[in-house]
Design an enzyme around this catalytic site. Sequence first.
Site, short mmCIF file in Angstrom:
data_model
loop_
_atom_site.label_atom_id
_atom_site.label_comp_id
_atom_site.label_asym_id
_atom_site.label_seq_id
_atom_site.Cartn_x
_atom_site.Cartn_y
_atom_site.Cartn_z
N GLY A 55 41.84 40.04 53.07
CA GLY A 55 41.30 40.81 54.17
C GLY A 55 42.12 40.74 55.44
N SER A 56 42.96 39.71 55.55
CA SER A 56 43.82 39.57 56.73
C SER A 56 45.11 40.34 56.60
CB SER A 56 44.14 38.09 56.98
OG SER A 56 42.96 37.35 57.25
N SER A 97 45.98 35.71 60.02
CA SER A 97 45.06 34.88 59.21
C SER A 97 43.75 34.78 59.96
CB SER A 97 45.65 33.49 58.97
OG SER A 97 44.68 32.65 58.37
N SER A 99 40.96 33.17 59.30
CA SER A 99 40.48 31.79 59.43
C SER A 99 41.46 30.91 60.18
CB SER A 99 40.24 31.19 58.04
OG SER A 99 41.48 31.03 57.34
N THR A 102 45.01 30.07 56.19
CA THR A 102 45.55 30.62 54.94
C THR A 102 46.89 29.98 54.62
OG1 THR A 102 44.51 32.71 55.57
CG2 THR A 102 46.05 32.75 53.71
N ARG A 147 37.27 39.94 54.91
CA ARG A 147 37.27 41.36 54.56
C ARG A 147 36.35 42.16 55.48
NH1 ARG A 147 34.15 38.52 51.00
NH2 ARG A 147 32.11 39.35 50.39
N GLU A 231 35.26 42.03 45.63
CA GLU A 231 34.66 40.94 46.41
C GLU A 231 33.20 41.20 46.76
OE1 GLU A 231 37.08 38.51 49.15
OE2 GLU A 231 38.42 40.25 49.19
N HIS A 247 54.13 58.85 35.28
CA HIS A 247 55.35 58.51 34.55
C HIS A 247 55.12 57.39 33.54
CE1 HIS A 247 58.27 60.94 36.92
NE2 HIS A 247 57.30 60.87 37.82
N LYS A 342 40.42 27.61 45.41
CA LYS A 342 41.03 26.90 46.54
C LYS A 342 40.83 25.39 46.41
CE LYS A 342 40.85 30.60 50.01
NZ LYS A 342 40.30 31.03 51.32
#
Length: 346
Positions: A55-56, A97, A99, A102, A147, A231, A247, A342
């Site tokens: 989202g960042s 970022s 938060s 990241t 997000r 998400e 293609h 994480k």
Amino acid sequence: MPQIAATAPDPDDMRAAVRAHPDHLQEGWERGGAVESFDLDASSLNGVVVCGMGGSAIGGDLVRTLVEPSSPLPFVVNRGYTLPGWVSEKTLVVASSYSGGTEETLSAFGEATERGAQIVAVTSGGTLSERADADRTVTIPGGLQPRAALGYSLGVLLRLARSMKLTDLPDGVVDDALAAARDRAGRYDQDEDGNAPRDLSAAFVGALPVVYRGVGLLEAVGMRWQTQINENAKHPAVGNVFPELDHNEIMGFESGPEDVLSTMQVVVLRDRDDHAQIQKRFDATRRLVEGSVGGWHEVETDGDSRLSRMLSLVQYGDWASLWLALRKNVDPTPVETIQQLKKTLA
């Protein structure tokens, strides 16, 4: 059709965050005014690199597609731990970022510092805020899922692009785009038939959304649709762009398993300025593919300016993903699998 949201779980009120996107965008634009004091001269740079994830990062992609026709500089989005080899003291690196923690963005930020690049940080706090130059940091409000904070970062990056003359974005164009976005937010929030994103979400239940769009203005918008469905609704979604998919990917419909193809709900995002040949490809591909898949839907941009048209389908996709989550009785806010990953990596 009965109401969806009355009994659906949304304890953290993601619905309110989606509804507030226009307000977030306006505040991001206003906070982004700080970049005008950063003395960023495009004529002295070799490019702009926005470093971010999830989202960042998507705000950078949206700005990239908006400015590409007019920007005198390469404008790229870097999703990873390292920077391209050409990044130097002549490069503007934007570390985005939400938060501030990241790990990929912090790694790229460290490398940019070592190379002497010009750096701007966009964050709500955290480690990035501690490490970045306070005089080159734009602080945005915290407390949301990244997000759901797209409006803040997008507004800052749009202001940066204008201040560097990468695109012509008069105040009146921004004001009109914000007014249209607020109108859409009010309409798309209605839990009733006739609300287009709500209606479209019904086709996605038990299905695989496939998001197609042309290269250009809607390329990143399609990515936003996919990741929001992932998400918010905890639901798979895939996609591709014209003309590339014609293609290769188009062959997958020729003799693919019928039980797979029948679950595919194709959504084509269209804009009036799509290249004439891409518009022909939309129609020709539909004639070849529609009979093999579970459904084919086309969604047109709405608005006068490129900015307003881009925002129209960002909002449409955000609301469709939210309504899909509520239809499925899935809480749209938490991303537990991402958090587990994480923890495993930590």
